[in-house]
Design an enzyme around this catalytic site. Structure first.
Site, PDB file in Angstrom:
ATOM      1  N   ASP A 140      -2.055  13.840  13.357  1.00 24.52           N
ATOM      2  CA  ASP A 140      -2.234  15.181  12.807  1.00 24.52           C
ATOM      3  C   ASP A 140      -1.568  15.310  11.446  1.00 24.52           C
ATOM      4  O   ASP A 140      -2.166  15.825  10.490  1.00 24.52           O
ATOM      5  CB  ASP A 140      -1.680  16.239  13.761  1.00 24.52           C
ATOM      6  CG  ASP A 140      -2.512  16.391  15.026  1.00 24.52           C
ATOM      7  OD1 ASP A 140      -3.666  15.922  15.029  1.00 24.52           O
ATOM      8  OD2 ASP A 140      -2.001  16.962  16.012  1.00 24.52           O
ATOM      9  N   SER A 198       0.837  -1.197   0.000  1.00 25.34           N
ATOM     10  CA  SER A 198       0.000   0.000   0.000  1.00 25.34           C
ATOM     11  C   SER A 198       0.872   1.247   0.000  1.00 25.34           C
ATOM     12  O   SER A 198       1.666   1.443  -0.915  1.00 25.34           O
ATOM     13  CB  SER A 198      -0.969  -0.056   1.183  1.00 25.34           C
ATOM     14  OG  SER A 198      -2.042   0.834   1.008  1.00 25.34           O
ATOM     15  N   HIS A 239      -7.416  -6.091   0.225  1.00 26.95           N
ATOM     16  CA  HIS A 239      -6.282  -5.164   0.227  1.00 26.95           C
ATOM     17  C   HIS A 239      -5.222  -5.564   1.251  1.00 26.95           C
ATOM     18  O   HIS A 239      -4.033  -5.410   0.993  1.00 26.95           O
ATOM     19  CB  HIS A 239      -6.784  -3.747   0.520  1.00 26.95           C
ATOM     20  CG  HIS A 239      -5.713  -2.704   0.483  1.00 26.95           C
ATOM     21  ND1 HIS A 239      -4.925  -2.479  -0.634  1.00 26.95           N
ATOM     22  CD2 HIS A 239      -5.272  -1.828   1.426  1.00 26.95           C
ATOM     23  CE1 HIS A 239      -4.065  -1.504  -0.376  1.00 26.95           C
ATOM     24  NE2 HIS A 239      -4.261  -1.099   0.856  1.00 26.95           N
TER      25      HIS A 239
END
Length: 257
Positions: A178, A88, A237
């Site tokens: 964040d 990925s 996946h």
């Protein structure tokens, strides 16, 4: 440098280079421990925590050129070239590395991702992790019960919870949520890197996944002319977690050929 876990070879073959494993978004080296041990039968295997994940340094960028630079630093410090396996986000970082610094990579395995920009968003999982009530949390089973309120899939919950540090006071995620949220457009995107990697490359996908579509193959072959394609039946996946033994076998056969 990236935090790196090394699994020494059980019976080293001097003709084979080491393997570098690169996890995907929200993952860590811990996700790959069993597979790394099994792949280390004839050569050492190194598994990294990517920037802003696990024990690796925090940074303000999650761009693929920056992630590829991190991988290059690891390979040059441990010995080049290596065979590189990325899943990925880690697969995109590995492709970026192979296209820009091909001398560091012998063979490449790209697990269920293509060198294209995707339109999906993964920030819903950041929201789920932020929403998890960490007060008084002492067990992973209780964390799983609480996380089930926002994440239905038990395998996904187990995957995410490997990045939860229950020994911290209070418990904390080993993820820079964040920055990952801010950089999500770059993570699901692709920097448009050109070039050609002339080494053999295996695009190993889950048969139930839609991340590597047939229409992407022309783009893949233009960048990786020695591409090979294989699918794992019954896998999506997260193919390495869903079909780990079949995944290992496919990788072993390709890298040792």
């Amino acid at each position: 440098m990236l935090a790196t876990t090394t699994y020494p070879a059980t019976a080293a073959d001097p003709n084979l280079p080491d393997v570098l494993i690169v996890h995907g978004l929200y993952g860590s080296a811990r996700n790959w421990g069993v597979i790394a041990r099994h792949l280390a039968d004839r050569r050492a295997v190194h598994v990294v925590d990517m920037r802003n994940h696990g024990q690796s340094p925090r940074a303000s960028s999650q761009s693929y050129p920056d992630m590829a630079g991190d991988l290059a630093e690891v390979i040059m410090s441990l010995g080049a070239p290596m065979d590189v396996l990325g899943h990925s986000m880690g697969g995109k970082a590995a492709m970026q590395l192979a296209l820009t610094l091909p001398e560091l990579v012998r063979k490449l395995v790209v697990a269920d991702i293509a060198p294209v920009a995707y339109t999906h968003d993964q920030t819903q999982y950041i929201a789920a992790m932020r929403a998890l009530d960490l007060n008084g949390l002492t067990s992973r089973s209780e964390a799983d019960r609480r996380l089930s309120a926002t994440v239905d899939d038990p395998s996904l919950r187990a995957f995410f919870l490997q990045s939860l540090d229950l020994k911290a006071q209070p418990p904390a995620w080993r993820l820079n949520l964040d920055v990952l949220e801010d950089q999500m457009p770059l993570i699901v995107g692709w920097p448009g890197t050109t070039g050609r990697f002339e080494g053999h490359t295996l695009f190993l996908t889950g048969a139930l996944s839609h991340y590597v579509k047939p229409e992407y193959r022309d783009t893949i072959r233009s960048l990786f002319p020695k591409s090979h394609f294989a699918k794992l039946p019954g896998a999506g996946h997260w193919l390495h977690a869903e079909r780990p033994r079949e995944f290992e076998q496919a990788v072993q056969v390709f890298l040792n050929a």
